[in-house]
Structure formats: structure tokens, C-alpha cells
Design a protein around this motif. Structure first.
Motif, PDB file in Angstrom:
ATOM      1  N   HIS A 162      21.880 156.263  96.019  1.00 44.17           N
ATOM      2  CA  HIS A 162      20.543 156.022  95.468  1.00 44.17           C
ATOM      3  C   HIS A 162      19.577 157.133  95.858  1.00 44.17           C
ATOM      4  CE1 HIS A 162      16.465 154.228  95.440  1.00 44.17           C
ATOM      5  NE2 HIS A 162      16.897 153.623  94.341  1.00 44.17           N
ATOM      6  N   ASP A 163      19.635 157.579  97.100  1.00 48.93           N
ATOM      7  CA  ASP A 163      18.713 158.624  97.548  1.00 48.93           C
ATOM      8  C   ASP A 163      18.985 159.964  96.866  1.00 48.93           C
ATOM      9  OD1 ASP A 163      17.563 156.778  99.184  1.00 48.93           O
ATOM     10  OD2 ASP A 163      18.526 157.479 101.036  1.00 48.93           O
ATOM     11  N   GLU A 164      20.253 160.231  96.570  1.00 52.41           N
ATOM     12  CA  GLU A 164      20.594 161.498  95.907  1.00 52.41           C
ATOM     13  C   GLU A 164      20.264 161.474  94.414  1.00 52.41           C
ATOM     14  OE1 GLU A 164      21.760 164.268  97.220  1.00 52.41           O
ATOM     15  OE2 GLU A 164      22.077 163.582  99.281  1.00 52.41           O
ATOM     16  N   SER A 165      20.081 160.281  93.862  1.00 55.34           N
ATOM     17  CA  SER A 165      19.814 160.126  92.413  1.00 55.34           C
ATOM     18  C   SER A 165      20.848 160.869  91.580  1.00 55.34           C
ATOM     19  CB  SER A 165      18.403 160.632  92.071  1.00 55.34           C
ATOM     20  OG  SER A 165      17.429 159.933  92.806  1.00 55.34           O
ATOM     21  N   ALA A 166      22.115 160.712  91.979  1.00 60.88           N
ATOM     22  CA  ALA A 166      23.179 161.476  91.335  1.00 60.88           C
ATOM     23  C   ALA A 166      23.748 160.783  90.107  1.00 60.88           C
ATOM     24  CB  ALA A 166      24.312 161.725  92.338  1.00 60.88           C
ATOM     25  N   PHE A 167      23.493 159.499  89.946  1.00 59.00           N
ATOM     26  CA  PHE A 167      24.122 158.758  88.844  1.00 59.00           C
ATOM     27  C   PHE A 167      23.071 158.008  88.036  1.00 59.00           C
ATOM     28  CE2 PHE A 167      27.311 159.144  92.175  1.00 59.00           C
ATOM     29  CZ  PHE A 167      28.373 159.697  91.468  1.00 59.00           C
ATOM     30  N   ARG A 168      22.058 158.709  87.622  1.00 59.79           N
ATOM     31  CA  ARG A 168      21.038 158.092  86.785  1.00 59.79           C
ATOM     32  C   ARG A 168      21.642 157.782  85.416  1.00 59.79           C
ATOM     33  NH1 ARG A 168      15.328 161.310  87.810  1.00 59.79           N
ATOM     34  NH2 ARG A 168      14.965 160.516  89.924  1.00 59.79           N
ATOM     35  N   GLY A 169      21.363 156.585  84.938  1.00 58.85           N
ATOM     36  CA  GLY A 169      21.910 156.169  83.660  1.00 58.85           C
ATOM     37  C   GLY A 169      23.205 155.387  83.786  1.00 58.85           C
ATOM     38  N   LYS A 170      23.865 155.475  84.950  1.00 57.27           N
ATOM     39  CA  LYS A 170      25.085 154.707  85.176  1.00 57.27           C
ATOM     40  C   LYS A 170      24.739 153.260  85.523  1.00 57.27           C
ATOM     41  CE  LYS A 170      27.895 158.265  84.815  1.00 57.27           C
ATOM     42  NZ  LYS A 170      28.883 158.386  83.720  1.00 57.27           N
ATOM     43  N   SER A 171      25.656 152.383  85.242  1.00 60.58           N
ATOM     44  CA  SER A 171      25.441 150.966  85.537  1.00 60.58           C
ATOM     45  C   SER A 171      25.390 150.750  87.044  1.00 60.58           C
ATOM     46  CB  SER A 171      26.569 150.131  84.921  1.00 60.58           C
ATOM     47  OG  SER A 171      26.511 148.802  85.377  1.00 60.58           O
ATOM     48  N   GLN A 172      24.308 150.106  87.503  1.00 58.33           N
ATOM     49  CA  GLN A 172      24.181 149.840  88.942  1.00 58.33           C
ATOM     50  C   GLN A 172      25.233 148.856  89.413  1.00 58.33           C
ATOM     51  OE1 GLN A 172      20.210 149.421  90.775  1.00 58.33           O
ATOM     52  NE2 GLN A 172      20.903 147.480  91.635  1.00 58.33           N
ATOM     53  N   ASP A 213      27.679 146.160 105.578  1.00 63.12           N
ATOM     54  CA  ASP A 213      26.808 147.247 106.035  1.00 63.12           C
ATOM     55  C   ASP A 213      27.293 148.598 105.521  1.00 63.12           C
ATOM     56  OD1 ASP A 213      25.288 145.403 107.350  1.00 63.12           O
ATOM     57  OD2 ASP A 213      26.190 145.742 109.317  1.00 63.12           O
ATOM     58  N   THR A 214      28.609 148.810 105.520  1.00 64.21           N
ATOM     59  CA  THR A 214      29.153 150.070 105.016  1.00 64.21           C
ATOM     60  C   THR A 214      28.873 150.230 103.527  1.00 64.21           C
ATOM     61  OG1 THR A 214      30.926 149.940 106.661  1.00 64.21           O
ATOM     62  CG2 THR A 214      31.231 151.491 104.852  1.00 64.21           C
ATOM     63  N   SER A 215      29.002 149.151 102.769  1.00 59.79           N
ATOM     64  CA  SER A 215      28.712 149.194 101.325  1.00 59.79           C
ATOM     65  C   SER A 215      27.245 149.535 101.082  1.00 59.79           C
ATOM     66  CB  SER A 215      29.043 147.848 100.681  1.00 59.79           C
ATOM     67  OG  SER A 215      30.371 147.465 100.941  1.00 59.79           O
ATOM     68  N   LYS A 216      26.363 148.919 101.862  1.00 63.92           N
ATOM     69  CA  LYS A 216      24.932 149.196 101.702  1.00 63.92           C
ATOM     70  C   LYS A 216      24.612 150.647 102.048  1.00 63.92           C
ATOM     71  CE  LYS A 216      23.631 144.422 102.778  1.00 63.92           C
ATOM     72  NZ  LYS A 216      22.977 143.528 103.762  1.00 63.92           N
ATOM     73  N   HIS A 217      25.251 151.161 103.094  1.00 61.43           N
ATOM     74  CA  HIS A 217      24.999 152.547 103.493  1.00 61.43           C
ATOM     75  C   HIS A 217      25.470 153.517 102.411  1.00 61.43           C
ATOM     76  CE1 HIS A 217      24.445 156.009 106.037  1.00 61.43           C
ATOM     77  NE2 HIS A 217      25.731 156.314 105.976  1.00 61.43           N
ATOM     78  N   LEU A 218      26.645 153.257 101.840  1.00 62.33           N
ATOM     79  CA  LEU A 218      27.148 154.121 100.769  1.00 62.33           C
ATOM     80  C   LEU A 218      26.234 154.067  99.549  1.00 62.33           C
ATOM     81  CD1 LEU A 218      30.975 153.325 100.963  1.00 62.33           C
ATOM     82  CD2 LEU A 218      29.823 155.381 101.776  1.00 62.33           C
ATOM     83  N   PHE A 219      25.764 152.875  99.203  1.00 64.35           N
ATOM     84  CA  PHE A 219      24.873 152.757  98.044  1.00 64.35           C
ATOM     85  C   PHE A 219      23.552 153.470  98.306  1.00 64.35           C
ATOM     86  CE2 PHE A 219      21.593 150.712  95.518  1.00 64.35           C
ATOM     87  CZ  PHE A 219      22.155 150.758  94.251  1.00 64.35           C
ATOM     88  N   LYS A 220      23.059 153.411  99.535  1.00 62.69           N
ATOM     89  CA  LYS A 220      21.798 154.098  99.856  1.00 62.69           C
ATOM     90  C   LYS A 220      21.944 155.601  99.684  1.00 62.69           C
ATOM     91  CE  LYS A 220      18.225 154.527 103.384  1.00 62.69           C
ATOM     92  NZ  LYS A 220      18.143 155.996 103.312  1.00 62.69           N
ATOM     93  N   ILE A 221      23.095 156.159 100.097  1.00 65.38           N
ATOM     94  CA  ILE A 221      23.325 157.591  99.925  1.00 65.38           C
ATOM     95  C   ILE A 221      23.304 157.958  98.446  1.00 65.38           C
ATOM     96  CG2 ILE A 221      25.012 159.440 100.230  1.00 65.38           C
ATOM     97  CD1 ILE A 221      25.959 158.050 102.762  1.00 65.38           C
ATOM     98  N   LYS A 228      34.424 161.905  94.037  1.00 68.59           N
ATOM     99  CA  LYS A 228      34.074 163.318  93.840  1.00 68.59           C
ATOM    100  C   LYS A 228      32.706 163.631  94.446  1.00 68.59           C
ATOM    101  CE  LYS A 228      36.759 163.844  89.570  1.00 68.59           C
ATOM    102  NZ  LYS A 228      36.687 164.107  88.103  1.00 68.59           N
ATOM    103  N   PHE A 229      31.765 162.711  94.256  1.00 66.93           N
ATOM    104  CA  PHE A 229      30.411 162.927  94.783  1.00 66.93           C
ATOM    105  C   PHE A 229      30.410 163.017  96.305  1.00 66.93           C
ATOM    106  CE2 PHE A 229      26.786 160.606  96.677  1.00 66.93           C
ATOM    107  CZ  PHE A 229      25.785 161.530  96.437  1.00 66.93           C
ATOM    108  N   PHE A 230      31.085 162.077  96.975  1.00 63.66           N
ATOM    109  CA  PHE A 230      31.102 162.073  98.443  1.00 63.66           C
ATOM    110  C   PHE A 230      31.899 163.265  98.993  1.00 63.66           C
ATOM    111  CE2 PHE A 230      30.286 157.372  98.019  1.00 63.66           C
ATOM    112  CZ  PHE A 230      29.034 157.415  98.595  1.00 63.66           C
TER     113      PHE A 230
END
Length: 356
Positions: free
Chosen positions: A160-170, A150-158, A214-216
Motif C-alpha cells: 500500500h505504501d509503495e502504491s505499486a498496484f493501483r487499479g488492482k483488486s484489493q 501480523d505478517t499479512s498486515k505488514h506485507l499489505f502495508k508495504i 516479483k515486486f518483493f
């Protein structure tokens, strides 16, 4: 005078016995009749209203179900409890109507279903669901708890919603989120262990991990500044990310000892040796994995449960030569690493240690 008159009482015919099917709950302390019983449906308890004694638990809510389509009631209380609860890991209202059609359905039904699918086709939700499925599979493969998933999913949602790493490998972002979640949930995993499950290289996981840190951190600072500017007090628990310290050798000892089937005594001894090794800086510059492996190797002999360097290396994921080299350095300062009270009590024996 004559004899007194005698009165004869009519005997009431005895009623046939019938079982009393009325079940009453009375408080055994108050013994009030009628009983003052309160049913707390929110907690599922039956409580005595006079003394507060819990008379029953897991009671069933027998009240009616309501369906409300507007929240215009005066008491601001929506009694609707119909349908699934909202998933906080998904965006939107999550309330949709599906148009189904069978094998012999008319063409109009099929056209309506296709048109509705096009309207409700949310790419963002599909991406999140696919990522959550991957995270769940990876966490199951690592035998971690649901809290980590659940913690991993929550971090990924943050992210994804910020769209901060477009182009990076998912895949690398997912692996980094799992690595961070393991740290936050106090079940640290190494880059190698995450790599074995996700099939993402350690270098990519490390780069993604640094980006996410750095992002968080920047996101937390921005949230803190906004709260302080508004006159409030910033609560780091509500940000969704805790800046935890790096994994220490002591954190890894417990899991490695469990995999080696070592006793609780040996596990505690290895943790104590690892903590003292880190404080003294004897193995400064070495990775936490090799340090933990060397501490377990030493503690197993001290506790009388010897494990070879090869056995420890298989579990820790390092070479046995690395463990021996680290042990040689530790052997020279063995007096500093073992508690003297344990030696005095006979819990450990320094003579059991193999020569360096």
C-alpha cells in the motif's frame, strides 16, 4: 565489717506484644543485613545486588508517571509512558484529540467536531484499517495464529505504501498477502483454502501472488544494492519479506493428518513417504496437494489406521479418483518409498496395502 550492700535492679515493665508489620526481603544465600536489593523495573524482577539471585518477579513499578510534551531532556531519556503505544502498521504520529459533543451540546461544539473530522480525515489510514479488519477476519476463519495475521498486515502495508498496484483488486492483493504470510510462517495453505475464506478465485489469487513475488524480489534487490553501496551488510530479515520455496507435499501432510485424526506415527510415516516421493520424482508433474493426499492414503494403511480415498479427498480438497491414480503409480515403487528399518522393526506392514 558489716554484710555487703545489695543492689536492687529495677525490673523494666514488659511491653505489650504488637505485630511487626515491617516486611523485609533478605537474600537467602548472602543473608546480608541490611540487604543489598536492586529493583529492575525494566524486567520486573527484584535482584540481590551481591550475588545476583532473583528474589522476586512481576514487581509493580511504583515510580511516578510523567507527561512530557518535548524531548529536550539532557539525558535523552523520555520518561513519558502515558497513552497507547504507536502502531507500526499505521502511518503518522497517531496522536489526535477528539472534540466530543453530547445530545444537548451547543451548535459551536458540533461545528468544531465536524471541522476537526475534516482536517483529520486521512483516507490512507482508513484504507489500511479496513484492510487490516478484513485480514484479521480471514485469518480467524482459517484458524491461523496471530503471527500469520501480523505478517499479512505488514506485507499489505508495504504494498500500500509503495502504491505499486493501483487499479488492482484489493481483495486479490489481501488474499495473496495471506497466502505468502502462511508460507513464511511455515503453516502453508493451498490456493483452494484461501479461496474458500476470501471468496477470491484461484486464478486471481495466483496472478496477484506472482505480481507480489516479483515486486518483493525487486524491492529486496534494490534495498540490498543501497546497503552494499553504503558499505554495509544486507540483512534479509529486515526487509519484511523472505523468498521462501513453494509448498511441498511434506508441509501439507501434518495438517491433513490432524484433520483426519491420525496418530503421530502415521503423520511421520506420511511425511517420510512424501519426502521420498518428491526426491524420487515418482509423481513428478502432479500438484503437492494430490501428492500429499496419496501419501497419507498409503501411510494410513501401512500404519494400520486405514482411511478411504473419499475421506482423504474431503480433507485435501481433491477427487478420490485423483488419489487412486496417484496411488497406483506409487504402489509400483512401494519398496523405494518405505524405510526398510521400519519394516524390520514391525512398525509398518506392506501386506496391509490395498491392491492398486
Amino acid at each position: 565489717m558489716g554484710p555487703p550492700a545489695t543492689t536492687t535492679l529495677a525490673v523494666k515493665p514488659e511491653e505489650p506484644w504488637t505485630e511487626n508489620l515491617t516486611m523485609r526481603v533478605i537474600c537467602k544465600d548472602c543473608k546480608e543485613d541490611p540487604p543489598n536489593v536492586v529493583e529492575d523495573f525494566a524486567a520486573g524482577d527484584m535482584i540481590c545486588g551481591s550475588c545476583g539471585l532473583v528474589l522476586g518477579d512481576r514487581i509493580v513499578d511504583t515510580r511516578s508517571e510523567w507527561r512530557t510534551f518535548t524531548n529536550d531532556d539532557q539525558n535523552n531519556d523520555d520518561p513519558s509512558r502515558v497513552g497507547d503505544g504507536a502502531n507500526p502498521l499505521l502511518n503518522g504520529a497517531q496522536l489526535q484529540t477528539a472534540i466530543a459533543f453530547g445530545g444537548g451540546a451547543a451548535a459551536k461544539s458540533r461545528d468544531l467536531s465536524r471541522a476537526q473530522n475534516k482536517v483529520n480525515n486521512d483516507k490512507s489510514t482508513k484504507t489500511l484499517l479496513a484492510a487490516y479488519k478484513q485480514i484479521g477476519a480471514f485469518c480467524d476463519g482459517m484458524s491461523t495464529s496471530k503471527n500469520v495475521s501480523d505478517t499479512s498486515k505488514h506485507l499489505f502495508k508495504i504494498v500500500h505504501d509503495e502504491s505499486a498496484f493501483r487499479g488492482k483488486s484489493q481483495d486479490s492483493l489481501i488474499a495473496a498477502c495471506i497466502f505468502i504470510a502462511c508460507r513464511q510462517c511455515k503453516v502453508a495453505r493451498t490456493f483452494r483454502e484461501v479461496q474458500d475464506v476470501t471468496k477470491v478465485s484461484k486464478a486471481e489469487i495466483g496472478r496477484a501472488f506472482k505480481y507480489l513475488e516479483k515486486f518483493f524480489a525487486a524491492r529486496n534487490e534494490k534495498m540490498k544494492a543501497a546497503v552494499v553501496e553504503a558499505g554495509g551488510v544486507f540483512n534479509p530479515d529486515g526487509s519484511g519479506y523472505d523468498n521462501v520455496e513453494s509448498t511441498t507435499p511434506k508441509d501439507l501432510c501434518t495438517r491433513f493428518c490432524n484433520l483426519l485424526d491420525l496418530s503421530q506415527k502415521c503423520t511421520r510415516l506420511s511425511q517420510d513417504v512424501a519426502a521420498k516421493t518428491e526426491m524420487s520424482g515418482i509423481l513428478a508433474g502432479r500438484s503437492p496437494i494430490s501428492t500429499a493426499a496419496a501419501c497419507i492414503y498409503m501411510a494410513s494403511y501401512l500404519a494400520g489406521e486405514p482411511k478411504s480415498a473419499k475421506d482423504v479427498a474431503i480433507v485435501a480438497g481433491v477427487s478420490d479418483g485423483t488419489i487412486r491414480n496417484a496411488y497406483k503409480i506409487m504402489f509400483g515403487d512401494k519398496e523405494k518409498l518405505v524405510r526398510k528399518d521400519w519394516i524390520a522393526q514391525g512398525k509398518v506392514d506392506m501386506k496391509r496395502l490395498p491392491p492398486a
